[in-house]
Design a protein around this motif. Sequence first.
Motif, PDB file in Angstrom:
ATOM      1  N   LEU A  33      -3.388   4.122   5.954  1.00 62.17           N
ATOM      2  CA  LEU A  33      -3.360   5.583   5.909  1.00 62.17           C
ATOM      3  C   LEU A  33      -3.633   6.174   7.289  1.00 62.17           C
ATOM      4  CD1 LEU A  33      -5.208   6.303   2.542  1.00 62.17           C
ATOM      5  CD2 LEU A  33      -2.739   6.252   2.981  1.00 62.17           C
ATOM      6  N   PHE A  34      -4.586   5.596   8.010  1.00 63.34           N
ATOM      7  CA  PHE A  34      -4.871   6.082   9.357  1.00 63.34           C
ATOM      8  C   PHE A  34      -3.657   5.885  10.268  1.00 63.34           C
ATOM      9  CE2 PHE A  34      -6.384   5.626  13.720  1.00 63.34           C
ATOM     10  CZ  PHE A  34      -6.979   6.859  13.883  1.00 63.34           C
ATOM     11  N   ILE A  55       0.840  -1.203   0.000  1.00 69.27           N
ATOM     12  CA  ILE A  55       0.000   0.000   0.000  1.00 69.27           C
ATOM     13  C   ILE A  55       0.871   1.248   0.000  1.00 69.27           C
ATOM     14  CG2 ILE A  55      -1.640   1.344   1.393  1.00 69.27           C
ATOM     15  CD1 ILE A  55      -2.802  -1.478   2.240  1.00 69.27           C
ATOM     16  N   LEU A  56       1.875   1.275   0.854  1.00 71.70           N
ATOM     17  CA  LEU A  56       2.775   2.429   0.911  1.00 71.70           C
ATOM     18  C   LEU A  56       3.500   2.632  -0.408  1.00 71.70           C
ATOM     19  CD1 LEU A  56       4.213   2.032   4.514  1.00 71.70           C
ATOM     20  CD2 LEU A  56       2.538   3.715   3.712  1.00 71.70           C
ATOM     21  N   SER A  57       3.891   1.545  -1.047  1.00 69.68           N
ATOM     22  CA  SER A  57       4.561   1.638  -2.342  1.00 69.68           C
ATOM     23  C   SER A  57       3.628   2.249  -3.392  1.00 69.68           C
ATOM     24  CB  SER A  57       5.026   0.255  -2.778  1.00 69.68           C
ATOM     25  OG  SER A  57       5.592   0.307  -4.058  1.00 69.68           O
ATOM     26  N   ASN A  58       2.352   1.880  -3.337  1.00 69.13           N
ATOM     27  CA  ASN A  58       1.381   2.391  -4.307  1.00 69.13           C
ATOM     28  C   ASN A  58       1.113   3.880  -4.167  1.00 69.13           C
ATOM     29  OD1 ASN A  58       0.996  -0.024  -5.637  1.00 69.13           O
ATOM     30  ND2 ASN A  58      -0.761  -0.614  -4.396  1.00 69.13           N
ATOM     31  N   LEU A  75     -10.659  -1.344   2.978  1.00 67.67           N
ATOM     32  CA  LEU A  75     -10.460  -1.095   4.402  1.00 67.67           C
ATOM     33  C   LEU A  75      -9.005  -1.246   4.857  1.00 67.67           C
ATOM     34  CD1 LEU A  75     -13.711  -2.658   5.895  1.00 67.67           C
ATOM     35  CD2 LEU A  75     -13.194  -0.244   5.487  1.00 67.67           C
ATOM     36  N   PRO A  76      -8.274  -2.251   4.405  1.00 64.91           N
ATOM     37  CA  PRO A  76      -6.868  -2.328   4.835  1.00 64.91           C
ATOM     38  C   PRO A  76      -6.061  -1.094   4.417  1.00 64.91           C
ATOM     39  CG  PRO A  76      -7.563  -4.425   3.948  1.00 64.91           C
ATOM     40  CD  PRO A  76      -8.668  -3.440   3.639  1.00 64.91           C
TER      41      PRO A  76
END
Length: 73
Positions: free
Chosen positions: A43-44, A9-12, A37-38
């Motif tokens: 992000l949260f 997710i961080l890479s995206n 949701l993940p």
Amino acid sequence: MDLNLRKAILSNIATNDQSQLEATIVDAIQSGEEKMLPGLGVLFELIWNQSDTAEKQEMIEALEQGVKNAVSE
């Protein structure tokens, strides 16, 4: 298979600017898809880790109110 969802997710989103990050959040919420949701959780986590105590308290208060509103609907 070793899948690190957080890293993926961080890479995206690594090169996203503020408007792209906002669009990602809005799209994830509006779509209502559980698979988003993940990503919102990651992000949260980033927001939480970058926040001071007062900001965290503000988020908790907003979350509490949001939960109460969602339950009463």
